[in-house]
Structures are given as C-alpha cells and as structure tokens.
Design an enzyme around this catalytic site. Structure first.
Site, PDB file in Angstrom:
ATOM      1  N   PHE A 143       4.716   9.631  -2.699  1.00  0.00           N
ATOM      2  CA  PHE A 143       3.460  10.329  -2.393  1.00  0.00           C
ATOM      3  C   PHE A 143       2.665   9.443  -1.444  1.00  0.00           C
ATOM      4  O   PHE A 143       2.348   8.298  -1.773  1.00  0.00           O
ATOM      5  CB  PHE A 143       2.649  10.598  -3.674  1.00  0.00           C
ATOM      6  CG  PHE A 143       1.426  11.427  -3.391  1.00  0.00           C
ATOM      7  CD1 PHE A 143       1.514  12.813  -3.335  1.00  0.00           C
ATOM      8  CD2 PHE A 143       0.198  10.824  -3.135  1.00  0.00           C
ATOM      9  CE1 PHE A 143       0.390  13.584  -3.042  1.00  0.00           C
ATOM     10  CE2 PHE A 143      -0.927  11.595  -2.844  1.00  0.00           C
ATOM     11  CZ  PHE A 143      -0.824  12.977  -2.804  1.00  0.00           C
ATOM     12  N   ASP A 228       3.146   1.262   1.005  1.00  0.00           N
ATOM     13  CA  ASP A 228       1.976   2.040   0.627  1.00  0.00           C
ATOM     14  C   ASP A 228       1.412   1.430  -0.656  1.00  0.00           C
ATOM     15  O   ASP A 228       1.947   1.619  -1.743  1.00  0.00           O
ATOM     16  CB  ASP A 228       2.377   3.510   0.404  1.00  0.00           C
ATOM     17  CG  ASP A 228       1.174   4.384   0.072  1.00  0.00           C
ATOM     18  OD1 ASP A 228       0.160   3.841  -0.409  1.00  0.00           O
ATOM     19  OD2 ASP A 228       1.268   5.613   0.268  1.00  0.00           O
ATOM     20  N   LYS A 257      -8.244   3.257  -2.277  1.00  0.00           N
ATOM     21  CA  LYS A 257      -8.625   3.353  -3.695  1.00  0.00           C
ATOM     22  C   LYS A 257      -9.476   2.164  -4.171  1.00  0.00           C
ATOM     23  O   LYS A 257     -10.667   2.150  -3.923  1.00  0.00           O
ATOM     24  CB  LYS A 257      -7.382   3.525  -4.557  1.00  0.00           C
ATOM     25  CG  LYS A 257      -6.707   4.905  -4.318  1.00  0.00           C
ATOM     26  CD  LYS A 257      -5.864   5.300  -5.490  1.00  0.00           C
ATOM     27  CE  LYS A 257      -4.936   6.458  -5.204  1.00  0.00           C
ATOM     28  NZ  LYS A 257      -5.376   7.737  -5.709  1.00  0.00           N
TER      29      LYS A 257
HETATM   30  C1  LIG Z   1       0.543   5.860  -3.035  1.00  0.00           C
HETATM   31  C2  LIG Z   1      -0.533   6.762  -2.523  1.00  0.00           C
HETATM   32  N1  LIG Z   1      -0.685   6.909  -1.193  1.00  0.00           N
HETATM   33  C3  LIG Z   1      -1.645   7.701  -0.683  1.00  0.00           C
HETATM   34  C4  LIG Z   1      -2.516   8.401  -1.494  1.00  0.00           C
HETATM   35  C5  LIG Z   1      -3.585   9.272  -0.902  1.00  0.00           C
HETATM   36  O1  LIG Z   1      -4.830   8.671  -1.116  1.00  0.00           O
HETATM   37  P1  LIG Z   1      -6.183   9.512  -0.911  1.00  0.00           P
HETATM   38  O2  LIG Z   1      -6.253  10.504  -2.007  1.00  0.00           O
HETATM   39  O3  LIG Z   1      -7.269   8.475  -0.960  1.00  0.00           O
HETATM   40  O4  LIG Z   1      -6.087  10.163   0.420  1.00  0.00           O
HETATM   41  C6  LIG Z   1      -2.380   8.271  -2.891  1.00  0.00           C
HETATM   42  C7  LIG Z   1      -3.262   9.026  -3.796  1.00  0.00           C
HETATM   43  O5  LIG Z   1      -3.030   9.179  -4.967  1.00  0.00           O
HETATM   44  C8  LIG Z   1      -1.375   7.432  -3.414  1.00  0.00           C
HETATM   45  O6  LIG Z   1      -1.210   7.275  -4.728  1.00  0.00           O
END
Ligand SMILES: Cc1ncc(COP(=O)(O)O)c(C=O)c1O
Length: 405
Positions: A143, A228, A257
């Site tokens: 994700f 990520d 986050k």
């Molecule tokens: C690993 C990862 N990347 C990207 C995102 C996307 O982040 P955002 O919701 O701040 O756009 C998330 C959100 O849960 C995530 O867990």
C-alpha cells in the site's frame, strides 16, 4: 470561533451524513480530546488508543506537550509562506532528517501518498537520465497511497477497481519472494519500491532475505532501492527506520504520518547524488510550511529526548511475547507477527472483527483488516500500565472466542 463543545454525537454523525462524502467506513464515535494514549468522545467516554489516532497517524501520542507548545508559538509567528521562499523551520527540519537518515536531502509534502508520488517522480526522472529506465517494481499486498501514481504502485487490485487505466510501468512481485522480485527487475527498471513492513494489508514484516535481495538487485541491475516508511518511520518498529532491521541502505525514503506529531507533513528523502528533481519538476504549495515544520521539529526532538525508539523496541517485544503466549493458548489465533509497536494477531474466520468490536465496547481502540486480522499500532508514549490494561481487555475478548478454532 464557533463553540462546538456542546455538539452531541448524533449531531456530529448527522453532519457527516448530510455534508461529508462517504469515502470511509467511519466508526460512529466522535472524538473531542486526546492526551498521550488516551482519547475522549463527545459523551465523555475514555478510550485507550492502540492505533495512534488511527493508522499510526501520530506516533508520539495525542497532543504531546512539546508539539502543542511549538504549534502555539509558531501560530503566533508565521503560518504560511510558499516554497518560493525559505524559513528557519524548514532548514531545521531538513537538517534533523538528514542527521537521522545518513545525509539524505528532503522534499517536503503534506501526506504519505505525496511522499510516494515524489519518490515515483524522482525515480522516473533519474531513470530518464540513466538509460531511459521507467519501470518500478513493487510488491503484491503493498500500500503506497491513494493518488493515481501511488495507487498504481499499490499491489492490491481491490484498490484499483474503477480507476483504470492506472499509470503504466508498474510490476508487482510476490511478497517475500526473492525469485519473483529478481524476475520482475529488468533493464527498464528505475526503482524497486517496498514497505519494510507491509502495514495496511495486515502487518507483514519483510524477510531479511527479501530486503537483502532487493538491495543486491538494485546494486547489480543499476536501479534505485526506495522504501516506503510512511507507516514504519520514526521508531514504530523499534528502529528509527524499519529498513535498519535489514542492513540495507535505500537510495530513497518516503515518509509521513508520525513525522508531524499529529499535523500533516510528509517527506521524500534521497541521497544527494540521486536528487534528480530540479526547479520546475515538482512542487507542493503547503509542503513543509512553517507550522507543520515547527511541529515536526518538536516531534523529532521529543522522540530523541524521551528515548522513544528504544521504548518501542522493548515494549513491543514484551507485548508481542504476551500475544505469542495467547497464540499457544487459544486455537482461534493462527498467527502473531510484528516488529516493535506494529503488531497483528490473525484469527480463524471473522474472529478479529468480534474481538475488535468487543474491545471497542470496553474502551480499547484497535484496527481490523478484513474480519480476520487485528492490528495494533499503539503510540510510542504508551506506559506499561496502559499496555497491560489494553492487553487485559484484549485477553478477555479473545478468551470469549478463544476455544473456537
Ligand atoms: C505504507 C504507506 N504508504 C503510504 C500511505 C498513504 O499515506 P497518506 O494516507 O498520508 O496519504 C500509507 C497510509 O496508510 C501507508 O501505510
């Protein structure tokens, strides 16, 4: 300023129902106050927050005093200037992140998906200058965010439905399968982009063999390794960055986050020689604005001052130990997994949903993936007493479904 303190839960829920697009399966609770690992709803009920505001959005806990004070001071000084200018808080935040990431340089944005978009654009731009490479390999089950580039990187078809055609050039290898990864990388690959721990799909840590294969392939085939760390960053897994568990050195880190201590800020960090984006290539009006940058500086300083990374490692191990004992005791549990304070209990059938609902009723907030996986993402400030209290609630709920395998 409108005083909303007298709004009842039904009034809040009605407001959403009438006027807010229904893009989330929201739980019918309205929160009005938070401190550390605790939240209070508009009826005055207290909750223990084992999801850090939800999906690990605030690693330090709610309203950390250093962050609140930084926001208060900053709000009186300067809220916004665009990235046509400089400001001290952006410089300080960049320096702090560089110190904690081996000299990587930051691009600031507002969210995790924007950090992913930046990483994707950086990789494409770098690839265009290095043999016309443009493909990106990610993993099934990953994700990376909801905007179209990050969505294209996300290796879960359920999120793609209705939004095709996606961006071209993404290949999804099998998770934790070094052979599948090796066969997905070719002369057109500009980057391999992986979560060290897949979060949203149910907390699946990468195997050391998989992450090390990714680093080796990047080196041998001449592409970038990008991680990520949007969910794993800033100590959650018991190391500052989760990639540190694997002895690999990525070229690029996407993060967000926990960075802002509760305010929206993200960053894409790249080793200086791979900073391929130049003026005109990319931008973000509010990215790294003074308010969010000041909050992030305070959050990173608090993380160090309170030794919260070490705390996540020791408390996480203790909590996982308790959960592994449950797995031996209750046939309903099929697996306990995690790193630090990023944990999951997998159950037979739909029992995670039952346990999660029961825990919420008793004031403990958890997160379920599907009906079978219960995720815990407690804040790094969680005290021993709070950890034990939350675990006791979970143990009781699990024991009620426990015998059912
Ligand atoms: C690993 C990862 N990347 C990207 C995102 C996307 O982040 P955002 O919701 O701040 O756009 C998330 C959100 O849960 C995530 O867990």
């Amino acid at each position: 300023m409108s005083d909303l303190s007298s709004m009842s839960t039904p009034q809040v829920l009605n407001g959403y129902e009438r006027a807010v697009q229904c893009t989330y399966g929201r739980i019918p609770i309205a929160f009005v106050r938070g401190r550390g690992a605790r939240l209070w709803d508009s009826e005055g009920k207290e909750y223990l927050d084992f999801v850090s505001g939800g999906r690990a959005g605030t690693g330090l806990g709610h309203c950390h005093p250093r962050v609140v004070e930084a926001i208060r001071r900053q709000a009186e000084a300067l809220l916004f200037v665009s990235n046509d200018f400089h400001h001290p808080w952006g410089a300080r935040l960049g320096e702090l992140l560089a110190q904690r990431s081996g000299g990587r340089k930051a691009f600031f944005c507002n969210s995790g998906t924007e950090a992913s978009e930046t990483a994707i654009k950086l990789a494409r731009k770098w690839g265009s200058q290095n043999g016309g490479r443009y493909e990106i390999v990610t993993a099934q089950g990953s994700f990376h965010g909801r905007t179209l580039g990050a969505l294209s990187a996300t290796g879960q078809t359920k999120f793609h439905q209705g939004f095709q055609p996606l961006l071209e050039g993404f290949h999804y290898c099998r998770w934790n399968d070094p052979d599948s990864l090796a066969s997905a990388v070719n002369a057109r690959t500009c980057a391999i982009y992986l979560e060290p721990v897949q979060g949203e799909s149910g907390t699946y840590p990468a195997s050391p063999a998989f992450m090390q294969a990714a680093a080796r392939l990047a080196r041998e085939r001449g592409c970038l390794l990008m991680v990520d760390e949007v969910q794993t960053g800033f100590g959650r897994t018991g190391r500052y960055w989760a990639y540190e568990h694997y002895s690999v050195e990525p070229h690029v880190i996407a993060t967000a986050k926990a960075l802002g201590g509760g305010l929206p800020i993200g960053a894409c960090l790249a080793l200086p020689e791979y900073c391929a984006l130049v003026p005109g290539d990319h931008g973000c009006t509010f990215g790294g604005n003074p308010l969010c940058a000041a909050a992030a500086v305070a959050a990173l300083e608090a993380l160090d001052a309170e030794n919260l990374v070490e705390r996540a490692a020791t408390l996480g191990e203790r909590m996982l130990g308790t959960m592994r004992d449950w797995a031996r005791q209750y046939p309903s549990i099929t697996e306990v997994r995690g790193l630090g304070l990023m944990q999951a209990i997998e159950f037979h059938g739909d029992q995670a949903a039952t346990v999660g609902r029961g825990a919420l009723e008793r004031g403990l907030i958890t997160h379920t993936v599907g009906a079978g996986i219960l995720r815990l993402l407690p804040p790094l400030c969680l005290t021993d007493e709070e950890a034990d209290r939350g675990l006791a609630i979970l143990a009781r709920e699990i024991s009620t479904v426990g015998g059912r395998g």
